[in-house]
Design a protein around this motif. Structure first.
Motif, PDB file in Angstrom:
ATOM      1  N   ILE A   1       0.834  -1.206   0.000  1.00  0.00           N
ATOM      2  CA  ILE A   1       0.000   0.000   0.000  1.00  0.00           C
ATOM      3  C   ILE A   1       0.872   1.260   0.000  1.00  0.00           C
ATOM      4  O   ILE A   1       0.623   2.223  -0.737  1.00  0.00           O
ATOM      5  CB  ILE A   1      -0.949  -0.027   1.217  1.00  0.00           C
ATOM      6  N   SER A   2       1.902   1.262   0.846  1.00  0.00           N
ATOM      7  CA  SER A   2       2.761   2.445   0.907  1.00  0.00           C
ATOM      8  C   SER A   2       3.482   2.674  -0.422  1.00  0.00           C
ATOM      9  O   SER A   2       3.650   3.826  -0.869  1.00  0.00           O
ATOM     10  CB  SER A   2       3.777   2.299   2.041  1.00  0.00           C
ATOM     11  N   THR A   3       3.903   1.617  -1.075  1.00  0.00           N
ATOM     12  CA  THR A   3       4.545   1.768  -2.385  1.00  0.00           C
ATOM     13  C   THR A   3       3.568   2.343  -3.408  1.00  0.00           C
ATOM     14  O   THR A   3       3.926   3.224  -4.220  1.00  0.00           O
ATOM     15  CB  THR A   3       5.078   0.413  -2.859  1.00  0.00           C
ATOM     16  N   SER A   4       2.336   1.849  -3.367  1.00  0.00           N
ATOM     17  CA  SER A   4       1.334   2.362  -4.307  1.00  0.00           C
ATOM     18  C   SER A   4       1.031   3.829  -4.042  1.00  0.00           C
ATOM     19  O   SER A   4       0.934   4.652  -4.977  1.00  0.00           O
ATOM     20  CB  SER A   4       0.051   1.539  -4.205  1.00  0.00           C
ATOM     21  N   VAL A   5       0.872   4.217  -2.785  1.00  0.00           N
ATOM     22  CA  VAL A   5       0.589   5.619  -2.441  1.00  0.00           C
ATOM     23  C   VAL A   5       1.758   6.506  -2.840  1.00  0.00           C
ATOM     24  O   VAL A   5       1.582   7.606  -3.403  1.00  0.00           O
ATOM     25  CB  VAL A   5       0.285   5.735  -0.940  1.00  0.00           C
ATOM     26  N   ALA A   6       2.976   6.057  -2.584  1.00  0.00           N
ATOM     27  CA  ALA A   6       4.144   6.857  -2.946  1.00  0.00           C
ATOM     28  C   ALA A   6       4.231   7.050  -4.458  1.00  0.00           C
ATOM     29  O   ALA A   6       4.590   8.142  -4.941  1.00  0.00           O
ATOM     30  CB  ALA A   6       5.411   6.184  -2.414  1.00  0.00           C
ATOM     31  N   PHE A   7       3.887   6.013  -5.216  1.00  0.00           N
ATOM     32  CA  PHE A   7       3.928   6.122  -6.671  1.00  0.00           C
ATOM     33  C   PHE A   7       2.889   7.122  -7.167  1.00  0.00           C
ATOM     34  O   PHE A   7       3.158   7.932  -8.073  1.00  0.00           O
ATOM     35  CB  PHE A   7       3.698   4.745  -7.295  1.00  0.00           C
ATOM     36  N   VAL A   8       1.694   7.106  -6.594  1.00  0.00           N
ATOM     37  CA  VAL A   8       0.643   8.041  -6.997  1.00  0.00           C
ATOM     38  C   VAL A   8       1.064   9.475  -6.680  1.00  0.00           C
ATOM     39  O   VAL A   8       0.903  10.406  -7.491  1.00  0.00           O
ATOM     40  CB  VAL A   8      -0.683   7.671  -6.319  1.00  0.00           C
TER      41      VAL A   8
ATOM     42  N   PHE B   1       4.122  10.666  -6.281  1.00  0.00           N
ATOM     43  CA  PHE B   1       5.221  11.051  -7.156  1.00  0.00           C
ATOM     44  C   PHE B   1       4.718  11.398  -8.553  1.00  0.00           C
ATOM     45  O   PHE B   1       5.145  12.389  -9.172  1.00  0.00           O
ATOM     46  CB  PHE B   1       6.241   9.914  -7.230  1.00  0.00           C
ATOM     47  N   SER B   2       3.779  10.598  -9.066  1.00  0.00           N
ATOM     48  CA  SER B   2       3.249  10.867 -10.398  1.00  0.00           C
ATOM     49  C   SER B   2       2.486  12.187 -10.435  1.00  0.00           C
ATOM     50  O   SER B   2       2.585  12.979 -11.397  1.00  0.00           O
ATOM     51  CB  SER B   2       2.325   9.721 -10.837  1.00  0.00           C
ATOM     52  N   ALA B   3       1.723  12.442  -9.395  1.00  0.00           N
ATOM     53  CA  ALA B   3       0.957  13.693  -9.341  1.00  0.00           C
ATOM     54  C   ALA B   3       1.885  14.897  -9.286  1.00  0.00           C
ATOM     55  O   ALA B   3       1.681  15.921  -9.971  1.00  0.00           O
ATOM     56  CB  ALA B   3       0.022  13.674  -8.139  1.00  0.00           C
TER      57      ALA B   3
ATOM     58  N   TRP C   1       4.913  15.071 -10.351  1.00  0.00           N
ATOM     59  CA  TRP C   1       5.649  15.174 -11.616  1.00  0.00           C
ATOM     60  C   TRP C   1       4.794  15.829 -12.700  1.00  0.00           C
ATOM     61  O   TRP C   1       5.265  16.698 -13.439  1.00  0.00           O
ATOM     62  CB  TRP C   1       6.085  13.783 -12.039  1.00  0.00           C
ATOM     63  N   LEU C   2       3.549  15.388 -12.766  1.00  0.00           N
ATOM     64  CA  LEU C   2       2.681  15.951 -13.795  1.00  0.00           C
ATOM     65  C   LEU C   2       2.275  17.393 -13.493  1.00  0.00           C
ATOM     66  O   LEU C   2       2.015  18.198 -14.409  1.00  0.00           O
ATOM     67  CB  LEU C   2       1.431  15.081 -13.944  1.00  0.00           C
ATOM     68  N   ALA C   3       2.185  17.734 -12.248  1.00  0.00           N
ATOM     69  CA  ALA C   3       1.764  19.083 -11.872  1.00  0.00           C
ATOM     70  C   ALA C   3       2.938  20.044 -11.732  1.00  0.00           C
ATOM     71  O   ALA C   3       2.766  21.224 -11.396  1.00  0.00           O
ATOM     72  CB  ALA C   3       0.990  19.050 -10.559  1.00  0.00           C
ATOM     73  N   GLY C   4       4.138  19.643 -12.017  1.00  0.00           N
ATOM     74  CA  GLY C   4       5.313  20.495 -11.864  1.00  0.00           C
ATOM     75  C   GLY C   4       5.387  21.606 -12.918  1.00  0.00           C
ATOM     76  O   GLY C   4       4.818  21.493 -14.005  1.00  0.00           O
TER      77      GLY C   4
END
Length: 446
Positions: free
Chosen positions: A416-423, A425-427, A429-432
């Protein structure tokens, strides 16, 4: 009116008197008696069998009828072979035919003597080794007026006998050495001070020792020698070998012991015959049951780690009433749950309040495959019990597993923590912002 009721009652009483005390395998007995042995000299032994309800048929070893086997079918339930010196028999009495009788569940009571005969050579097939011909058992103790070859032998306690203690029995004949075989049942052993030697004097002892050393059997002396031994096949048939036929004679039944008193020959002979003819110590497995805990019907398949209840129902033959009765006195019965090798071996104790029932509850192993419930009980003197029931053991179905395991929470948290961290990070990155620091934009024409 009364006659109509009295006749069936009398007929029932007569039939009951003939039924009781018979063997569990039948009551017909063929007695093969060599001509030199007078039937009247064994009247007490034979009459004792007839009083129990056995039907005795007599013939000499060379008589062709009645045949032991006819059309490959055993004609008698039991055979008594009292022909220790006969060297030629009828065509139906051969070592091969006697062995085939055991496969047909016909029991044998065989007496041998100091002379070598075709029957004595058969003893080796039953893991019994006879001494060289002409070397009977000798003992000079205790002091007595009888010849050294007529010996009072103490009887050791055994589950074969109906009495816990026996007076010594008179014996005259040959001993035999035991080979390593779990099917052999020692019944009467030689006294510790006895030995096999020449019948007239002890001068043949040295020659006997040399012959024994060459044959590899060791010294023919001591209590390791057998005088009466049983042999029980895997299918339950029994054969008893006796080193001297005189043990069953009226003379030895009545002969006074050196210290005074009546010998135990009569009771000993009766108990030996009862065991040989499958009257005593005869067990069977009536049925077995198996099911899951809190269920009653047997499972077609079981799942790994299931709680399984196994129950075996065992009975013992009672010759007094000629019927089978539930038997709960086995204290060392075991159950094996096997797949090639036993995965589980556990005690199978009797169930209190349920005669003849033995039950145990155990957890199925975490190993799927084809398993067997095996009850394999082998004890000297008792009928061998064997039962094998095949059941498949399967892994749980896809919907049979628990959704969440408490022991797996570290893995759940990690996933779960890996999945949350990936989400996250992706958010991010895209919002940068893609602008250059300082507020200046780069021009593609420069």
């Amino acid at each position: 009116m009364w006659a109509r009721w009295i006749a069936p009652v009398l007929l029932g009483l007569v039939s009951f008197s003939f039924v009781t005390a018979k063997s569990s395998t039948g009551n017909s007995v063929l007695v093969i008696l060599e001509p030199r042995l007078d039937k009247d000299n064994f009247s007490k032994f034979f009459s004792g069998l007839e009083e129990k309800g056995f039907e005795l048929t007599f013939r000499s070893p060379k008589d062709p009828k009645p045949a032991v086997l006819e059309y490959d079918y055993a004609q008698f339930s039991h055979v008594v072979l009292f022909a220790p010196e006969t060297k030629s028999f009828a065509a139906d009495i051969t070592p091969q035919s006697l062995v085939s009788l055991l496969s047909k569940n016909t029991n044998l009571l065989i007496a041998v003597g100091p002379k070598s005969t075709p029957i004595s050579t058969l003893a080796s097939e039953f893991s019994l080794v006879l001494p060289p011909p002409g070397t009977p058992l000798i003992s000079h103790f205790p002091a007595r007026s009888e010849p050294a070859t007529v010996i009072p032998v103490p009887v050791s306690p055994s589950n074969i006998f109906t009495s816990a203690s026996f007076a010594p029995v008179w014996f005259s004949g040959v001993p035999f050495a035991y080979q390593s075989n779990p099917l052999v049942v020692p019944i009467l052993n030689a006294p510790a001070e006895s030995f096999a030697s020449d019948a007239d004097a002890d001068s043949g002892a040295d020659a006997l020792v040399e012959a024994a050393e060459k044959g590899g059997e060791g010294l023919w002396a001591g209590s390791q020698l057998g005088l009466v031994a049983g042999f029980q096949t895997l299918n339950g048939a029994r054969a008893t070998w006796v080193g001297g036929v005189e043990l069953f004679s009226d003379e030895f039944f009545q002969k006074e012991l050196p210290g005074g008193g009546k010998p135990g020959n009569q009771q000993f002979a009766s108990d030996v015959a009862a065991w040989t003819f499958q009257e005593n110590n005869v067990l069977r497995v009536d049925k077995v049951e198996h099911h899951r805990v809190n269920e009653t019907l047997p499972g077609k398949t079981y799942t790994t780690n299931d709680q399984i209840v196994f129950t075996a129902h065992i009975s013992k033959y009672n010759p007094d009433i000629a019927s089978w009765e539930p038997y709960s006195d086995l204290t060392d019965l075991q159950l094996e749950f096997t797949m090639l090798d036993p995965h589980i071996r556990t005690a199978l104790p009797p169930v209190r309040g349920t005669p003849g029932a033995y039950s145990v509850t155990f957890r199925a192993p975490d190993r799927h495959g084809v398993f067997k419930f095996v009850v394999d009980y082998k004890r000297k003197g008792f009928t061998h019990l064997h039962s094998s029931t095949v059941v498949p053991l399967v892994p749980p179905r896809h919907d049979g597993y628990p959704r969440f395991l408490s022991a797996a929470w570290p893995y759940y948290v990690g996933a779960i923590s890996t999945s949350v961290a990936f989400v996250l990070f992706s958010a991010l990155w895209l919002a940068g912002d893609d602008r250059v620091p300082g507020g200046k934009k780069t021009s593609k024409t420069e």
